[in-house]
Motif scaffolding. Structure first.
Motif, mmCIF file in Angstrom:
data_model
loop_
_atom_site.group_PDB
_atom_site.id
_atom_site.type_symbol
_atom_site.label_atom_id
_atom_site.label_comp_id
_atom_site.label_asym_id
_atom_site.label_seq_id
_atom_site.Cartn_x
_atom_site.Cartn_y
_atom_site.Cartn_z
ATOM 1 N N THR A 1 0.801 -1.226 0.000
ATOM 2 C CA THR A 1 0.000 0.000 0.000
ATOM 3 C C THR A 1 0.834 1.276 0.000
ATOM 4 O O THR A 1 0.310 2.344 -0.312
ATOM 5 N N TYR B 1 2.017 2.299 2.843
ATOM 6 C CA TYR B 1 1.783 2.788 4.201
ATOM 7 C C TYR B 1 1.872 1.628 5.185
ATOM 8 O O TYR B 1 1.577 0.482 4.844
ATOM 9 N N ILE C 1 -6.679 -0.654 8.752
ATOM 10 C CA ILE C 1 -6.589 0.717 9.251
ATOM 11 C C ILE C 1 -5.105 1.056 9.295
ATOM 12 O O ILE C 1 -4.315 0.350 9.931
ATOM 13 N N ASP D 1 -1.938 6.077 10.181
ATOM 14 C CA ASP D 1 -2.398 7.480 10.211
ATOM 15 C C ASP D 1 -3.908 7.593 10.403
ATOM 16 O O ASP D 1 -4.453 8.686 10.408
ATOM 17 N N ASP E 1 -6.341 6.406 8.364
ATOM 18 C CA ASP E 1 -7.107 6.108 7.149
ATOM 19 C C ASP E 1 -7.426 4.622 7.117
ATOM 20 O O ASP E 1 -6.705 3.806 7.699
ATOM 21 N N GLU E 2 -8.488 4.255 6.419
ATOM 22 C CA GLU E 2 -8.811 2.842 6.285
ATOM 23 C C GLU E 2 -9.200 2.503 4.860
ATOM 24 O O GLU E 2 -9.563 3.381 4.077
ATOM 25 N N ALA E 3 -9.071 1.228 4.535
ATOM 26 C CA ALA E 3 -9.415 0.732 3.203
ATOM 27 C C ALA E 3 -10.049 -0.640 3.348
ATOM 28 O O ALA E 3 -9.774 -1.370 4.305
ATOM 29 N N TRP F 1 -3.058 0.589 -2.184
ATOM 30 C CA TRP F 1 -3.894 1.711 -1.765
ATOM 31 C C TRP F 1 -3.386 2.983 -2.418
ATOM 32 O O TRP F 1 -2.200 3.294 -2.345
ATOM 33 N N ALA G 1 -3.890 6.673 -1.862
ATOM 34 C CA ALA G 1 -4.451 7.643 -0.919
ATOM 35 C C ALA G 1 -5.054 8.848 -1.630
ATOM 36 O O ALA G 1 -6.045 9.409 -1.177
ATOM 37 N N GLN H 1 -8.231 7.478 -3.044
ATOM 38 C CA GLN H 1 -8.933 6.671 -2.049
ATOM 39 C C GLN H 1 -9.406 5.340 -2.644
ATOM 40 O O GLN H 1 -10.469 4.834 -2.313
#
Length: 119
Positions: free
Chosen positions: A32, A34, A83, A86, A88-90, A107, A109, A112
């Motif tokens: 991702t 992240y 999650i 930071d 954010d979630e996906a 992901w 960002a 989104q």
């Protein structure tokens, strides 16, 4: 929701031969960009996510973790939610874990947008 536990790693990307029902274990690859603080895996028709399979661990970007199911069952289709550290979630939906052994998640960002590749 069935309990899910354990965590570690490996890599690859193409459709696998069908597995026997009750063999939903898979390896999750974080592609991702992240770090991930929490991972949830739930039957596709479940109303709640259940417990974070990472517990207190962080799945760093480019790392992987094996996700194993304590109780074998006949449910094959599962959703996945992460999650990020930071906040954010996906989410990804409807993985047939009876035929999948490896999932790479991506992901974007900016847009989104969550995507995945599996084998």
């Amino acid at each position: 929701m069935k309990p899910i536990a354990t965590i570690l790693g490996a890599c690859a990307l193409f459709l696998a031969a069908p597995a026997i029902a009750g063999d939903q274990d898979f390896t999750l690859f974080n592609k991702t960009g992240y770090d991930i603080a929490e991972v949830y895996v739930s039957p596709a028709d479940a109303k709640a996510w259940g417990d974070d399979v990472m517990e207190d661990e962080v799945l760093e970007d480019t790392a992987s973790v094996p996700i194993t199911f304590n109780a074998k069952n006949s449910v094959c289709n599962y959703d996945l939610k992460v999650i990020f550290t930071d906040g954010d979630e996906a989410q990804w939906t409807n993985f047939d874990l009876c035929t999948i052994s490896k999932i790479q998640i991506f992901w974007n960002a900016k847009t989104q947008k969550a995507t995945a590749k599996w084998e």
